[in-house]
Design a protein around this motif. Sequence first.
Motif, mmCIF file in Angstrom:
data_model
loop_
_atom_site.group_PDB
_atom_site.id
_atom_site.type_symbol
_atom_site.label_atom_id
_atom_site.label_comp_id
_atom_site.label_asym_id
_atom_site.label_seq_id
_atom_site.Cartn_x
_atom_site.Cartn_y
_atom_site.Cartn_z
ATOM 1 N N ARG A 137 34.298 43.231 35.831
ATOM 2 C CA ARG A 137 34.210 41.826 36.272
ATOM 3 C C ARG A 137 33.217 41.665 37.415
ATOM 4 O O ARG A 137 32.457 40.705 37.466
ATOM 5 C CB ARG A 137 35.601 41.311 36.678
ATOM 6 C CG ARG A 137 36.466 40.931 35.484
ATOM 7 C CD ARG A 137 37.659 40.080 35.885
ATOM 8 N NE ARG A 137 38.650 40.826 36.639
ATOM 9 C CZ ARG A 137 38.995 40.560 37.888
ATOM 10 N NH1 ARG A 137 38.441 39.549 38.537
ATOM 11 N NH2 ARG A 137 39.918 41.295 38.497
ATOM 12 N N PRO A 151 35.587 41.685 45.297
ATOM 13 C CA PRO A 151 36.938 41.284 44.902
ATOM 14 C C PRO A 151 37.728 40.893 46.159
ATOM 15 O O PRO A 151 37.587 41.529 47.206
ATOM 16 C CB PRO A 151 37.543 42.565 44.303
ATOM 17 C CG PRO A 151 36.481 43.601 44.344
ATOM 18 C CD PRO A 151 35.398 43.149 45.247
ATOM 19 N N LEU A 153 41.643 39.123 47.701
ATOM 20 C CA LEU A 153 43.016 38.652 47.491
ATOM 21 C C LEU A 153 43.378 37.689 48.611
ATOM 22 O O LEU A 153 42.914 37.853 49.750
ATOM 23 C CB LEU A 153 43.989 39.839 47.521
ATOM 24 C CG LEU A 153 43.935 40.804 46.323
ATOM 25 C CD1 LEU A 153 44.883 41.969 46.557
ATOM 26 C CD2 LEU A 153 44.278 40.080 45.018
ATOM 27 N N PRO A 154 44.237 36.709 48.307
ATOM 28 C CA PRO A 154 44.673 35.802 49.376
ATOM 29 C C PRO A 154 45.438 36.569 50.451
ATOM 30 O O PRO A 154 46.048 37.602 50.160
ATOM 31 C CB PRO A 154 45.608 34.815 48.668
ATOM 32 C CG PRO A 154 45.642 35.196 47.246
ATOM 33 C CD PRO A 154 44.855 36.439 47.023
ATOM 34 N N VAL A 178 40.545 35.527 53.107
ATOM 35 C CA VAL A 178 40.886 36.446 52.023
ATOM 36 C C VAL A 178 40.717 37.874 52.526
ATOM 37 O O VAL A 178 40.000 38.116 53.496
ATOM 38 C CB VAL A 178 39.984 36.244 50.776
ATOM 39 C CG1 VAL A 178 40.278 34.928 50.083
ATOM 40 C CG2 VAL A 178 38.510 36.376 51.128
ATOM 41 N N THR A 223 33.051 35.710 46.076
ATOM 42 C CA THR A 223 34.286 36.456 45.800
ATOM 43 C C THR A 223 34.751 36.209 44.369
ATOM 44 O O THR A 223 34.529 35.145 43.804
ATOM 45 C CB THR A 223 35.435 36.049 46.757
ATOM 46 O OG1 THR A 223 35.669 34.648 46.625
ATOM 47 C CG2 THR A 223 35.108 36.373 48.196
ATOM 48 N N ILE A 224 35.401 37.225 43.808
ATOM 49 C CA ILE A 224 36.145 37.068 42.560
ATOM 50 C C ILE A 224 37.557 37.594 42.828
ATOM 51 O O ILE A 224 37.796 38.224 43.865
ATOM 52 C CB ILE A 224 35.507 37.837 41.377
ATOM 53 C CG1 ILE A 224 35.477 39.346 41.665
ATOM 54 C CG2 ILE A 224 34.128 37.299 41.062
ATOM 55 C CD1 ILE A 224 35.215 40.171 40.410
ATOM 56 N N GLU A 225 38.467 37.365 41.901
ATOM 57 C CA GLU A 225 39.850 37.765 42.124
ATOM 58 C C GLU A 225 39.994 39.297 42.175
ATOM 59 O O GLU A 225 39.552 39.994 41.262
ATOM 60 C CB GLU A 225 40.733 37.194 41.002
ATOM 61 C CG GLU A 225 42.200 37.351 41.305
ATOM 62 C CD GLU A 225 43.071 36.777 40.190
ATOM 63 O OE1 GLU A 225 42.532 36.113 39.279
ATOM 64 O OE2 GLU A 225 44.289 37.021 40.244
ATOM 65 N N GLU A 227 42.605 42.819 42.973
ATOM 66 C CA GLU A 227 43.847 43.278 42.333
ATOM 67 C C GLU A 227 44.627 44.159 43.297
ATOM 68 O O GLU A 227 44.049 44.915 44.083
ATOM 69 C CB GLU A 227 43.544 44.013 41.023
ATOM 70 C CG GLU A 227 42.616 45.197 41.195
ATOM 71 C CD GLU A 227 42.253 45.889 39.894
ATOM 72 O OE1 GLU A 227 42.384 45.296 38.808
ATOM 73 O OE2 GLU A 227 41.825 47.054 39.984
#
Length: 265
Positions: A137, A151, A153-154, A178, A223-225, A227
């Motif tokens: 991704r 990547p 994360l909140p 983030v 940013t992307i999500e 994990e």
Amino acid sequence: MNSLANDISGSTPHALPSLGVVLVAAGRGERLGAGAPKAFVELHGRALLEFGIGVVTSLPHTGHLVVVAPESHAALALEIVDQVLPQESPWEVSVVHGGRERHESVRFGLEALPESVETVLVHDAARPFASAELFERVLAEVVRTGDAVVPALPVVDTLKRVDEDGIVHETVDRATLVAVQTPQGFVRETLAAAHATAQIQRENDAPTDDAEVVQRAGARVRTIEGEQRAHKLTTPADLAILEHFLTENLLGREAAPAGSHGASL
Ligand code: C5P
């Protein structure tokens, strides 16, 4: 050095010969206190570095992986490469020595990539369970946008700004914050130029990730999500979290025992 193979039986790698990955594993791991650099700490008998090399070289691309290891552990890093990399792998892998700070290690890794590399992913060996899907991704978003991609994360905890005595001065609005992870992806030229010109003026001003290096140089970072499983080993408590991923079988086939065979410096 494991050479690039054009004809790979059993799998058809994408034609992306310009991909490079820098896997930084040269940190001393002082906060962990494990007596070994943290990329060489073992989980279920396997060094963290082993998982990282495994996931990168499982990506369906021909590519160049540079493992950046402490000088004292370069030979061991090579042994691990040798164990993990299948004979027919389309990945070319090399090992170089790291620097005092993370950004120096990344720079040494970048310098070891062949000229032909156009897109670079930088990954912390201390995040052994980042998935192949996350790598893909990040890569796809760099190729799509040309931006730096990280990547994220909140942030779930309430955040306070404190002084050196631990006295709270304010609550920081977490809605716009983030927590970022690796792999982080870049157009090679952008990252290499930013590292080459990085103004590291004070000891405590060293950038802690590559997104910061390119951002300081004026590039856009997207940013992307992220994990949860890309969790980083920092303190002993993190070992328990990583252990949990392994024992609860939350990782799928990517954490399966490694293959075999050859690479060299
Ligand atoms: O210390 P930190 O947790 O930020 O380290 C993140 C990653 O950077 C780790 O995989 C570590 O091995 C690597 N690193 C490095 N060279 C350094 C410091 C850290 O390769 N001098």
